[in-house]
Design a protein around this motif. Structure first.
Motif, mmCIF file in Angstrom:
data_model
loop_
_atom_site.group_PDB
_atom_site.id
_atom_site.type_symbol
_atom_site.label_atom_id
_atom_site.label_comp_id
_atom_site.label_asym_id
_atom_site.label_seq_id
_atom_site.Cartn_x
_atom_site.Cartn_y
_atom_site.Cartn_z
ATOM 1 N N PRO A 63 0.865 -1.211 -0.005
ATOM 2 C CA PRO A 63 0.006 -0.066 -0.008
ATOM 3 C C PRO A 63 0.839 1.416 0.067
ATOM 4 C CG PRO A 63 -0.967 -1.411 1.629
ATOM 5 C CD PRO A 63 0.272 -2.049 0.986
ATOM 6 N N ASP A 64 2.101 1.077 0.522
ATOM 7 C CA ASP A 64 2.853 2.275 0.589
ATOM 8 C C ASP A 64 4.078 2.362 -0.355
ATOM 9 O OD1 ASP A 64 1.585 3.191 2.914
ATOM 10 O OD2 ASP A 64 2.869 2.001 4.141
ATOM 11 N N SER A 65 3.972 1.577 -1.320
ATOM 12 C CA SER A 65 4.825 1.230 -2.506
ATOM 13 C C SER A 65 4.482 1.086 -3.783
ATOM 14 C CB SER A 65 6.004 0.099 -1.883
ATOM 15 O OG SER A 65 7.203 0.149 -3.010
ATOM 16 N N GLU A 66 4.649 1.898 -4.521
ATOM 17 C CA GLU A 66 4.006 1.794 -5.822
ATOM 18 C C GLU A 66 4.902 2.613 -6.888
ATOM 19 O OE1 GLU A 66 -0.173 2.968 -8.210
ATOM 20 O OE2 GLU A 66 -0.175 2.636 -6.074
ATOM 21 N N ILE A 67 5.100 2.054 -8.129
ATOM 22 C CA ILE A 67 5.855 2.943 -9.218
ATOM 23 C C ILE A 67 5.002 2.905 -10.304
ATOM 24 C CG2 ILE A 67 6.807 0.639 -9.900
ATOM 25 C CD1 ILE A 67 9.327 2.604 -10.335
#
Length: 209
Positions: A63-67
């Motif tokens: 939920p806190d890591s997206e690219i």
């Protein structure tokens, strides 16, 4: 609506017979900005073709890591969704509406038959794979080799080109999330870009000069 879709598919090289089948069996879906269209939790059962608006394809590890990976413009489809649809697998990516959009959803049951039956559809699928692959390579090069200021500037230019406007409706927090960095870093770099007269900043929006 269908006339716009017809024109886009014609420009993409599809012949009249396959266009008629796509229109006959598909349905329109309207998306609000930020609305999720495809995610890893939902098995793919339809192929989306963008009628108007802009979609964002990204990869989320948590939920806190997206690219951010690439944008989908009018007349385009997502090669990842095509692959997952044809193989009956869940989508490894997330596709969300970057702005209010309309998408033509086509049932996957027809895709295998169309690939065999229509050469123009087969070329459309292969070309979509190639275009998305090239964009992924560009994203990988940027992530691996480019400094963060170059990544941010390329991100802004990609958004400008995809949306057709110099005004980017994005907060620093949203850009940081797309590029998997911190808001503080984004704010510092954007401030420097503003000094270099590459951009102008306003509340929740950025203008590329």
């Amino acid at each position: 609506m269908t006339e716009i879709l017809r024109q886009q598919l014609t420009r993409n090289g599809l012949d009249e017979k396959i266009i008629e089948e796509i229109i006959e069996c598909g349905r329109v879906r309207k998306l609000k900005t930020g609305e999720l269209l495809i995610s890893p939790d939902v098995p793919g059962n339809e192929m989306p073709v963008v009628i108007n608006g802009l979609l964002k394809v990204s990869r989320r590890e948590s939920p806190d890591s997206e690219i951010f990976l690439y944008f989908l413009e009018a007349g385009e489809t997502c090669a990842m969704s095509l692959s997952c649809c044809l193989e009956g697998k869940k989508m490894a990516m997330r596709v969300t509406a970057e702005e209010d959009s309309e998408v033509w959803m086509v049932p996957i049951a027809n895709l295998d038959m169309w690939v065999v039956k229509y050469a123009s559809f087969r070329r459309f699928v292969f070309r979509s794979y190639q275009e998305r692959f090239n964009e992924l390579i560009g994203t990988l090069d940027t992530v691996v080799f480019a400094k963060m200021d170059e990544r941010i500037y390329r991100y802004l230019l990609d958004k400008k080109q995809a949306s057709g406007t110099y005004v980017i409706e994005k907060t620093h927090e949203q850009i940081a999330k797309d590029l998997n960095t911190s808001r503080v870093v984004v704010s510092r770099i954007l401030k420097q870009m503003e000094k270099e007269e590459k951009i102008e900043q306003y509340r929740n929006r950025i203008e590329v000069l």
